[in-house]
Write an enzyme that holds these catalytic residues in place. Structure first.
Site, PDB file in Angstrom:
ATOM      1  N   GLN A 108       0.819  -1.213   0.000  1.00  0.00           N
ATOM      2  CA  GLN A 108       0.000   0.000   0.000  1.00  0.00           C
ATOM      3  C   GLN A 108       0.848   1.257   0.000  1.00  0.00           C
ATOM      4  O   GLN A 108       2.059   1.239   0.209  1.00  0.00           O
ATOM      5  CB  GLN A 108      -0.907   0.002   1.228  1.00  0.00           C
ATOM      6  CG  GLN A 108      -0.143   0.002   2.544  1.00  0.00           C
ATOM      7  CD  GLN A 108      -1.045  -0.085   3.741  1.00  0.00           C
ATOM      8  OE1 GLN A 108      -1.326   0.920   4.379  1.00  0.00           O
ATOM      9  NE2 GLN A 108      -1.512  -1.302   4.071  1.00  0.00           N
ATOM     10  N   HIS A 110       0.132   5.841   0.861  1.00  0.00           N
ATOM     11  CA  HIS A 110      -0.792   6.865   1.336  1.00  0.00           C
ATOM     12  C   HIS A 110      -0.587   8.153   0.537  1.00  0.00           C
ATOM     13  O   HIS A 110       0.529   8.451   0.109  1.00  0.00           O
ATOM     14  CB  HIS A 110      -0.585   7.145   2.820  1.00  0.00           C
ATOM     15  CG  HIS A 110      -0.683   5.920   3.671  1.00  0.00           C
ATOM     16  ND1 HIS A 110      -1.785   5.099   3.654  1.00  0.00           N
ATOM     17  CD2 HIS A 110       0.180   5.371   4.566  1.00  0.00           C
ATOM     18  CE1 HIS A 110      -1.597   4.099   4.503  1.00  0.00           C
ATOM     19  NE2 HIS A 110      -0.409   4.233   5.054  1.00  0.00           N
ATOM     20  N   GLU A 145       2.483   8.212   8.917  1.00  0.00           N
ATOM     21  CA  GLU A 145       2.303   7.323  10.063  1.00  0.00           C
ATOM     22  C   GLU A 145       3.655   6.873  10.605  1.00  0.00           C
ATOM     23  O   GLU A 145       4.673   6.926   9.910  1.00  0.00           O
ATOM     24  CB  GLU A 145       1.448   6.113   9.689  1.00  0.00           C
ATOM     25  CG  GLU A 145       2.070   5.191   8.661  1.00  0.00           C
ATOM     26  CD  GLU A 145       1.108   4.093   8.193  1.00  0.00           C
ATOM     27  OE1 GLU A 145      -0.098   4.366   8.070  1.00  0.00           O
ATOM     28  OE2 GLU A 145       1.590   2.982   7.921  1.00  0.00           O
ATOM     29  N   HIS A 265       4.700   0.333   1.221  1.00  0.00           N
ATOM     30  CA  HIS A 265       5.047  -0.469   2.385  1.00  0.00           C
ATOM     31  C   HIS A 265       4.039  -1.586   2.590  1.00  0.00           C
ATOM     32  O   HIS A 265       2.924  -1.557   2.052  1.00  0.00           O
ATOM     33  CB  HIS A 265       5.132   0.391   3.654  1.00  0.00           C
ATOM     34  CG  HIS A 265       3.866   1.117   3.997  1.00  0.00           C
ATOM     35  ND1 HIS A 265       3.457   2.260   3.336  1.00  0.00           N
ATOM     36  CD2 HIS A 265       2.903   0.861   4.922  1.00  0.00           C
ATOM     37  CE1 HIS A 265       2.315   2.681   3.845  1.00  0.00           C
ATOM     38  NE2 HIS A 265       1.949   1.837   4.804  1.00  0.00           N
ATOM     39  N   ARG A 284      -4.113   0.433  -2.409  1.00  0.00           N
ATOM     40  CA  ARG A 284      -3.513  -0.904  -2.380  1.00  0.00           C
ATOM     41  C   ARG A 284      -3.305  -1.439  -3.794  1.00  0.00           C
ATOM     42  O   ARG A 284      -4.089  -1.129  -4.698  1.00  0.00           O
ATOM     43  CB  ARG A 284      -4.418  -1.864  -1.594  1.00  0.00           C
ATOM     44  CG  ARG A 284      -4.760  -1.412  -0.185  1.00  0.00           C
ATOM     45  CD  ARG A 284      -5.778  -2.326   0.470  1.00  0.00           C
ATOM     46  NE  ARG A 284      -6.139  -1.863   1.807  1.00  0.00           N
ATOM     47  CZ  ARG A 284      -7.123  -0.994   2.048  1.00  0.00           C
ATOM     48  NH1 ARG A 284      -7.854  -0.517   1.054  1.00  0.00           N
ATOM     49  NH2 ARG A 284      -7.374  -0.622   3.288  1.00  0.00           N
TER      50      ARG A 284
END
Length: 401
Positions: A108, A110, A145, A265, A284
């Site tokens: 995936q 972001h 994150e 990642h 994804r």
């Protein structure tokens, strides 16, 4: 961003820490036993993948039966503090989680804030419901994150240097891989990675992907063993071969990994606390039963090779470890409590405290045991923290107004 109305209204009880009731997400990659073992609870028979603590509308924690996002909306100044509310609006800027990973998560990436805003507006205008399986953008926020390992933790993160990946693919001894190996060794790095990554995910590569999968299942090469494990978990998945382009990262307990926008990642195993911007935007391309959106991922991913971004904590010598990633929305502190004198959690910012081992006492009135958490509103001047065990404290990061 519109500024919140910070005028006093009917104020919630914001003068003391509030115990939280939280949600556990039963995603299929989660462990059935890891969180019950860590927290001393009974297994449910379902995977327990993510414990969510925060105010994301998808699964807000509650305090006194009231959703945390509702408490914050009632009085942003008291719950968030005026500087945080002015910077981020009337919402908690971070989402705090515990991950318990039994099987690999999706491969995936972001989005940036601009990409998230555009994607969210587009899908909303096209009338795709937020809970639709094919919805990619759940909100209009970016999602940087950081994960901090509680147990040994490992995953894939960032594109490896193309020449090193070419050497790894060469060890599979498959003639069909030679064009990709040649591209990785001769083209400009970001262009080479983009070209090979796209080719690996293309349906035309299915026969070659099957050959690679068989080779991975049969290999005794230590550097390829992790990919053999992924192949066993996700047979026939197109993301399996693309995952070979990424670094394999192992974290010891207490080590932390930061992921910015565009960094590909996939977490593979272990238990960790994770903190992120208050978003659920994930694009994804494989290793998942969830929605896959390869074209949008290809638009968002950063193809420049990069080393994993490990966040080294700042230790004060008394068992406090401060993690300061380059994100304004969040920071994290790990407290190793020894049973001696109290530590003071500063006031003025919204904090969530999680106990993962032993006991953590917030003042005289609130005791947290493993798996339990509390929200400390910004209106609380300061909070003594004491006990014996391990607690994590989430808060907004440093930012310039």
């Amino acid at each position: 961003m519109p500024q919140p109305d910070l005028s006093p209204a009917t104020r919630p009880a914001a003068a003391a820490p509030m115990r939280l009731a939280t949600t556990i997400r039963p995603y299929d990659w989660g462990s059935v036993t890891a969180l019950p073992r860590l927290f001393g609870t009974e297994p449910t028979g379902e995977p327990q993948a993510e414990l969510w603590m925060g105010a994301h509308p998808g699964a807000p924690s509650t305090a006194g039966g009231i959703p945390l996002n509702e408490l914050i909306a009632r009085d942003p100044a008291a719950t968030l503090g005026e500087p945080v509310a002015a910077r981020f609006g009337p919402q908690l800027p971070y989402l705090f989680k515990v991950l318990a990973i039994e099987r690999p998560l999706s491969l995936q990436v972001h989005p940036t804030t601009e990409q998230a805003e555009a994607g969210y507006a587009d899908e909303t205008a096209r009338g795709i419901p937020l809970d639709d399986f094919a919805r990619t953008y759940k909100d209009a926020s970016h999602k940087p994150e950081m994960v901090c390992a509680i147990t040994p933790f490992h995953g894939l993160c960032g594109f490896r240097a193309p020449a090193a990946t070419a050497d790894l693919l060469d060890r599979l001894a498959l003639p069909g891989l030679r064009p990709w190996i040649g591209t990785l060794r001769t083209e400009e790095p970001a262009h080479a990675v983009r070209t090979v990554f796209a080719a690996m995910l293309d349906d035309a590569a299915r026969p070659l992907r099957e050959e690679v999968e068989r080779a991975l299942l049969a290999t005794s090469d230590d550097d390829l063993a992790v990919h053999g494990a992924i192949a066993r978990a996700y047979p026939g998945d197109p993301g399996l071969v693309a995952a070979l382009l990424l670094h394999h990262v192992n974290l010891r307990p207490g080590q932390a990994l930061y992921l910015g926008a565009g960094v590909p990642h996939a977490y593979l195993g272990g238990i960790g606390v994770e903190i992120m911007a208050n978003s659920d935007n994930v694009l994804r391309c494989g290793l998942t039963s969830k929605h896959v959106d390869v074209p949008e991922l290809m638009r968002v991913v950063d193809f420049a090779p990069s080393d994993p971004f490990l966040v080294e904590p700042v230790a004060d010598g008394s068992g406090t470890y401060d993690y300061r990633p380059p994100a304004p929305e969040f920071a994290l502190t790990r407290h190793e409590l020894t049973g001696e004198g109290p530590r003071s959690l500063p006031g003025g910012v919204p904090q969530i405290v999680l106990c993962v081992d032993g006991e953590a006492h917030l003042g005289d009135d609130l005791t947290l045991r493993p798996g339990q958490s509390a929200f400390i509103p910004a209106a609380v001047a300061s909070t003594p923290l004491l006990g014996k065990g391990t607690a994590y404290c989430a808060r907004p990061g440093a930012f310039t107004m």
